[in-house]
Design an enzyme around this catalytic site. Sequence first.
Site, PDB file in Angstrom:
ATOM      1  N   LYS A  10       1.176   4.926   7.026  1.00  0.00           N
ATOM      2  CA  LYS A  10       0.489   5.144   6.065  1.00  0.00           C
ATOM      3  C   LYS A  10       1.164   7.298   5.974  1.00  0.00           C
ATOM      4  O   LYS A  10       1.488   6.780   6.802  1.00  0.00           O
ATOM      5  CB  LYS A  10      -1.192   5.835   5.886  1.00  0.00           C
ATOM      6  CG  LYS A  10      -1.889   4.434   5.979  1.00  0.00           C
ATOM      7  CD  LYS A  10      -2.591   3.728   5.420  1.00  0.00           C
ATOM      8  CE  LYS A  10      -1.830   2.217   4.814  1.00  0.00           C
ATOM      9  NZ  LYS A  10      -2.475   1.844   4.027  1.00  0.00           N
ATOM     10  N   SER A  25       1.105  -1.616  -0.574  1.00  0.00           N
ATOM     11  CA  SER A  25       0.211  -0.115   0.250  1.00  0.00           C
ATOM     12  C   SER A  25       0.798   1.559  -0.130  1.00  0.00           C
ATOM     13  O   SER A  25       0.557   2.399  -0.574  1.00  0.00           O
ATOM     14  CB  SER A  25      -1.332   0.114   1.485  1.00  0.00           C
ATOM     15  OG  SER A  25      -0.576   0.255   2.379  1.00  0.00           O
TER      16      SER A  25
END
Length: 257
Positions: free
Chosen positions: A142, A70
């Site tokens: 993230k 990701s």
Amino acid sequence: MDTEAQHMERDRSSGPADGTEEGSRSTHVRERPAASMSWGRTVFLGMLCTAALLLFSAFVLQPFLIPSGSMQPTLQIGDRVLVNKLAYRFGTEPRRGDVVVFDGTGSFVPETAAGGNAVGTLLRGAAASLGLAEPAGSDFVKRVVGVGGDRVVCCEKRGRLEVNGAPLDEPYLHPGDRPSDVAFDIVVPDGKLWVMGDHRSNSRDSRDHLGQPGGGMVPVERVIGRVDWLGWPLGRLGSLEGTDAFTGVRPADGDHG
């Protein structure tokens, strides 16, 4: 008399019947407890070093195994990164562009009662804290896109994200990815973060929790630390590069970042 004296000298000079010297036997007897003490000392030192590493990992610098794609191309599957746990300990808060590791309990994953084998969970947690196993399912990595007070919008006429009205050029995005296929217009509450992966088409991030309790916002207190270095593989060893993508973003009201 001479014969008797010779027999006596032979008797004194001769060793045990099996040919083993008495001194050697006593030496072997003494070596056994010494070897046992050496082994015990090695085990103790090993346990002490492990405890010291766990403490260092818990409070200062934690290795973290990247389990998914990701955050590609910034972070690859299998990378070991070093998470700086002191980055936000002394009044400093996450800034736009920081890559952070956080506990997504209550924001990305639901609050659930602990269960399962307690010993297994403890051992797995210890291995994960040393970068030897995948992190807990509630831990995520993230990039911070919005901080408290920011208005984050997708997307402006050229397809870019906007933060407080400033369009972002994001060089860290995965080649071929658009900034987002999901339209949104949100204001980040104080004390919260809006986070997104760099591989936008392969990242479950704040966008996936719009409309849910919390709205995909991550509480600042849930941030474990900032990813500052790459520790493995050796070919990628070094500090994580920063970004100037947010340089043109004006501060939101009350924002000091």
